[in-house]
Design a protein around this motif. Structure first.
Motif, PDB file in Angstrom:
ATOM      1  N   ARG A  28       0.835  -1.195   0.000  1.00  0.00           N
ATOM      2  CA  ARG A  28       0.000   0.000   0.000  1.00  0.00           C
ATOM      3  C   ARG A  28       0.876   1.254   0.000  1.00  0.00           C
ATOM      4  O   ARG A  28       0.583   2.225  -0.673  1.00  0.00           O
ATOM      5  N   ARG A  29       1.905   1.202   0.780  1.00  0.00           N
ATOM      6  CA  ARG A  29       2.841   2.327   0.826  1.00  0.00           C
ATOM      7  C   ARG A  29       3.459   2.569  -0.553  1.00  0.00           C
ATOM      8  O   ARG A  29       3.568   3.702  -1.023  1.00  0.00           O
ATOM      9  N   GLN A  30       3.857   1.478  -1.172  1.00  0.00           N
ATOM     10  CA  GLN A  30       4.466   1.579  -2.496  1.00  0.00           C
ATOM     11  C   GLN A  30       3.463   2.121  -3.510  1.00  0.00           C
ATOM     12  O   GLN A  30       3.817   2.941  -4.363  1.00  0.00           O
ATOM     13  N   GLU A  31       2.240   1.669  -3.386  1.00  0.00           N
ATOM     14  CA  GLU A  31       1.194   2.146  -4.293  1.00  0.00           C
ATOM     15  C   GLU A  31       0.965   3.655  -4.118  1.00  0.00           C
ATOM     16  O   GLU A  31       0.807   4.391  -5.087  1.00  0.00           O
ATOM     17  N   LEU A  32       1.010   4.103  -2.887  1.00  0.00           N
ATOM     18  CA  LEU A  32       0.866   5.538  -2.625  1.00  0.00           C
ATOM     19  C   LEU A  32       1.995   6.319  -3.289  1.00  0.00           C
ATOM     20  O   LEU A  32       1.766   7.372  -3.904  1.00  0.00           O
ATOM     21  N   LEU A  33       3.206   5.816  -3.170  1.00  0.00           N
ATOM     22  CA  LEU A  33       4.350   6.495  -3.781  1.00  0.00           C
ATOM     23  C   LEU A  33       4.182   6.572  -5.298  1.00  0.00           C
ATOM     24  O   LEU A  33       4.461   7.603  -5.919  1.00  0.00           O
ATOM     25  N   ARG A  34       3.724   5.481  -5.853  1.00  0.00           N
ATOM     26  CA  ARG A  34       3.575   5.408  -7.305  1.00  0.00           C
ATOM     27  C   ARG A  34       2.549   6.443  -7.809  1.00  0.00           C
ATOM     28  O   ARG A  34       2.839   7.217  -8.726  1.00  0.00           O
ATOM     29  N   VAL A  35       1.381   6.462  -7.180  1.00  0.00           N
ATOM     30  CA  VAL A  35       0.346   7.396  -7.646  1.00  0.00           C
ATOM     31  C   VAL A  35       0.701   8.840  -7.278  1.00  0.00           C
ATOM     32  O   VAL A  35       0.380   9.770  -8.012  1.00  0.00           O
ATOM     33  N   ALA A  36       1.379   9.027  -6.174  1.00  0.00           N
ATOM     34  CA  ALA A  36       1.808  10.380  -5.801  1.00  0.00           C
ATOM     35  C   ALA A  36       2.797  10.920  -6.821  1.00  0.00           C
ATOM     36  O   ALA A  36       2.684  12.071  -7.266  1.00  0.00           O
ATOM     37  N   ALA A  37       3.750  10.078  -7.215  1.00  0.00           N
ATOM     38  CA  ALA A  37       4.734  10.504  -8.213  1.00  0.00           C
ATOM     39  C   ALA A  37       4.033  10.915  -9.501  1.00  0.00           C
ATOM     40  O   ALA A  37       4.325  11.967 -10.078  1.00  0.00           O
ATOM     41  N   GLN A  38       3.079  10.105  -9.900  1.00  0.00           N
ATOM     42  CA  GLN A  38       2.335  10.378 -11.125  1.00  0.00           C
ATOM     43  C   GLN A  38       1.598  11.728 -11.036  1.00  0.00           C
ATOM     44  O   GLN A  38       1.654  12.540 -11.965  1.00  0.00           O
ATOM     45  N   THR A  48      -1.454  19.311  -6.188  1.00  0.00           N
ATOM     46  CA  THR A  48      -1.968  17.970  -5.901  1.00  0.00           C
ATOM     47  C   THR A  48      -2.409  17.923  -4.446  1.00  0.00           C
ATOM     48  O   THR A  48      -1.642  18.276  -3.551  1.00  0.00           O
ATOM     49  N   THR A  49      -3.650  17.480  -4.206  1.00  0.00           N
ATOM     50  CA  THR A  49      -4.114  17.395  -2.825  1.00  0.00           C
ATOM     51  C   THR A  49      -3.901  15.969  -2.311  1.00  0.00           C
ATOM     52  O   THR A  49      -3.836  15.013  -3.097  1.00  0.00           O
ATOM     53  N   THR A  50      -3.805  15.859  -0.992  1.00  0.00           N
ATOM     54  CA  THR A  50      -3.674  14.514  -0.419  1.00  0.00           C
ATOM     55  C   THR A  50      -4.942  13.703  -0.702  1.00  0.00           C
ATOM     56  O   THR A  50      -4.891  12.473  -0.724  1.00  0.00           O
ATOM     57  N   ARG A  51      -6.036  14.383  -0.943  1.00  0.00           N
ATOM     58  CA  ARG A  51      -7.264  13.681  -1.333  1.00  0.00           C
ATOM     59  C   ARG A  51      -7.138  13.094  -2.732  1.00  0.00           C
ATOM     60  O   ARG A  51      -7.629  11.984  -2.997  1.00  0.00           O
ATOM     61  N   ASP A  52      -6.509  13.829  -3.633  1.00  0.00           N
ATOM     62  CA  ASP A  52      -6.229  13.283  -4.974  1.00  0.00           C
ATOM     63  C   ASP A  52      -5.457  11.979  -4.858  1.00  0.00           C
ATOM     64  O   ASP A  52      -5.769  10.982  -5.508  1.00  0.00           O
ATOM     65  N   ILE A  53      -4.433  12.016  -4.032  1.00  0.00           N
ATOM     66  CA  ILE A  53      -3.545  10.866  -3.901  1.00  0.00           C
ATOM     67  C   ILE A  53      -4.286   9.688  -3.291  1.00  0.00           C
ATOM     68  O   ILE A  53      -4.196   8.554  -3.774  1.00  0.00           O
ATOM     69  N   ALA A  54      -5.053   9.970  -2.237  1.00  0.00           N
ATOM     70  CA  ALA A  54      -5.826   8.911  -1.597  1.00  0.00           C
ATOM     71  C   ALA A  54      -6.781   8.263  -2.598  1.00  0.00           C
ATOM     72  O   ALA A  54      -6.847   7.031  -2.699  1.00  0.00           O
ATOM     73  N   ALA A  55      -7.490   9.087  -3.345  1.00  0.00           N
ATOM     74  CA  ALA A  55      -8.459   8.556  -4.308  1.00  0.00           C
ATOM     75  C   ALA A  55      -7.769   7.689  -5.358  1.00  0.00           C
ATOM     76  O   ALA A  55      -8.271   6.621  -5.723  1.00  0.00           O
ATOM     77  N   ALA A  56      -6.613   8.148  -5.840  1.00  0.00           N
ATOM     78  CA  ALA A  56      -5.904   7.390  -6.867  1.00  0.00           C
ATOM     79  C   ALA A  56      -5.409   6.049  -6.328  1.00  0.00           C
ATOM     80  O   ALA A  56      -5.207   5.102  -7.081  1.00  0.00           O
ATOM     81  N   ALA A  57      -5.203   5.985  -5.033  1.00  0.00           N
ATOM     82  CA  ALA A  57      -4.766   4.726  -4.425  1.00  0.00           C
ATOM     83  C   ALA A  57      -5.953   3.923  -3.887  1.00  0.00           C
ATOM     84  O   ALA A  57      -5.765   2.875  -3.269  1.00  0.00           O
ATOM     85  N   GLY A  58      -7.170   4.429  -4.119  1.00  0.00           N
ATOM     86  CA  GLY A  58      -8.363   3.718  -3.647  1.00  0.00           C
ATOM     87  C   GLY A  58      -8.552   3.783  -2.143  1.00  0.00           C
ATOM     88  O   GLY A  58      -9.063   2.860  -1.532  1.00  0.00           O
ATOM     89  N   MET A  59      -8.112   4.910  -1.557  1.00  0.00           N
ATOM     90  CA  MET A  59      -8.255   5.068  -0.109  1.00  0.00           C
ATOM     91  C   MET A  59      -9.183   6.240   0.206  1.00  0.00           C
ATOM     92  O   MET A  59      -9.561   6.998  -0.679  1.00  0.00           O
TER      93      MET A  59
END
Lengths: 215, 215
Positions: A28-38, A48-59
DNA sequence: CCTACCGATCGGTAGG
DNA sequence: CCTACCGATCGGTAGG
């Protein structure tokens, strides 16, 4: 199939938990890094909001903070992981190359790091430098110095043999600048392959090198 | 999406202006552009607040919106003015130069545009491209095409005479990338002058050119 | 160009 | 990792 347990516990709120596997947390951590980088690459860090990142990671919106202390920590982790991967790739490439082809090897590896599949981490580093705190900046700069050292070595050799006319530092800055700019215009699908791009860059910057060593 | 073109639409309400001097309004507007460019460059577009900009111009928080419809319109105006000034500078430089020194002239003017005094506008354009709307992007891209046309001309000449080995488009992208990267590392005070930097870049890019034409 | 203000959004947290 | 929420801040506006 086992029969369903009749557990008298209060039903937890929210989505039912998946099976807690040992590797899951790291994934999950790795997935967050991946979508955050993107996202950082596409929209920039501040936009980029932390909500954007959460949504992209399905959180849900608060969940990234279970894995990272802050949005700033996420940015730093993206850059740090990007630089560590880049250093690894550079070392691997240099290990299996003849000294004459050192320069070609560096350029080829650099294009891969910048433009290859899944390569958002280093572009983020190149374009979000100002979003780091001074402390974070110092840590990433240390990794960058190691990365640049390989270039300085190769370029000094080319200066001494007369293939390059400029001091090694300026040559390194100009050369890396030319390559780094490719993240702005390179489109993976259409146009040249990274191999062809490497050849063109070598021909442009070190035209006097033997064609055999240039490729 | 907002219509962010620099259309100076006047607001009907508001206190009657003091002295309706033609230059006064332009001066405030120009000052806003100047400090906005500075802040956008240092902190990035998204991380700069309109309050930051107002304060830097000595205004209250709402006042920038008297001069510009939106924050996005300010960003666009910064880039547009930067590109118009760059085109002017390029044209002036080329007008007074011999054909042989065209390349040197272009590089020298480019360094001036990027690194000279008061040069925040073009760096903002280089690093905030993704903060533009599609419409804004198209408008700036049109100005960029004119700017690049001069480079394509000069580089095609160098390709045909064998001084450069790569197609003109790739050469242009690599060269401009190398030069553009200088905004990341050049420090005006210490180190080389822009004149020396130009010579080093020319020696690196076009080593086979006669020294006289290179400088 | 200022005063006064609003609605929306944001990073982050408590508690489970 | 979710729910529910808070305090701060932001872009922008009404009215003068």
């Amino acid at each position: 199939m086992s029969e369903a347990h009749a557990v008298p516990q209060r039903r937890p709120r929210g989505r039912p938990r998946k099976a807690p596997e040992a590797l899951d947390e790291g994934n999950r951590r790795q997935e967050l890094l991946r979508v955050a980088a993107q996202l950082f690459r596409r929209k920039g860090f501040a936009a980029t909001t932390t909500r954007d990142i959460a949504a992209a990671a399905g959180m849900r919106s608060g969940s990234p903070f279970y894995h990272f202390d802050s949005k700033a920590a996420l940015l730093f982790a993206v850059m740090e992981q990007g630089m560590r991967a880049a250093l690894q790739r550079q070392a691997d490439a240099l290990a299996g190359a003849s000294p004459e082809k050192q320069m070609h090897t560096l350029v080829r590896a650099h294009f891969d790091i910048l433009l290859g599949p899944g390569s958002d981490f280093i572009p983020v580093m190149l374009y979000e430098w100002r979003s780091l705190t001074a402390t974070q900046r110092a840590a990433i700069a240390r990794l960058q110095r190691d990365y640049e050292a390989a270039w300085t070595g190769a370029l000094q050799g080319l200066c001494e043999t007369g293939h390059i006319r400029a001091d090694a530092r300026v040559a390194r800055l100009m050369f890396l600048g030319a390559l780094n700019w490719s993240v702005q215009w390179y489109k993976p699908k259409k146009g040249a392959s990274l191999e062809e791009l490497t050849d063109q860059a070598m021909q442009l910057f070190v035209p006097t090198l033997d064609a055999g060593d240039r490729r």
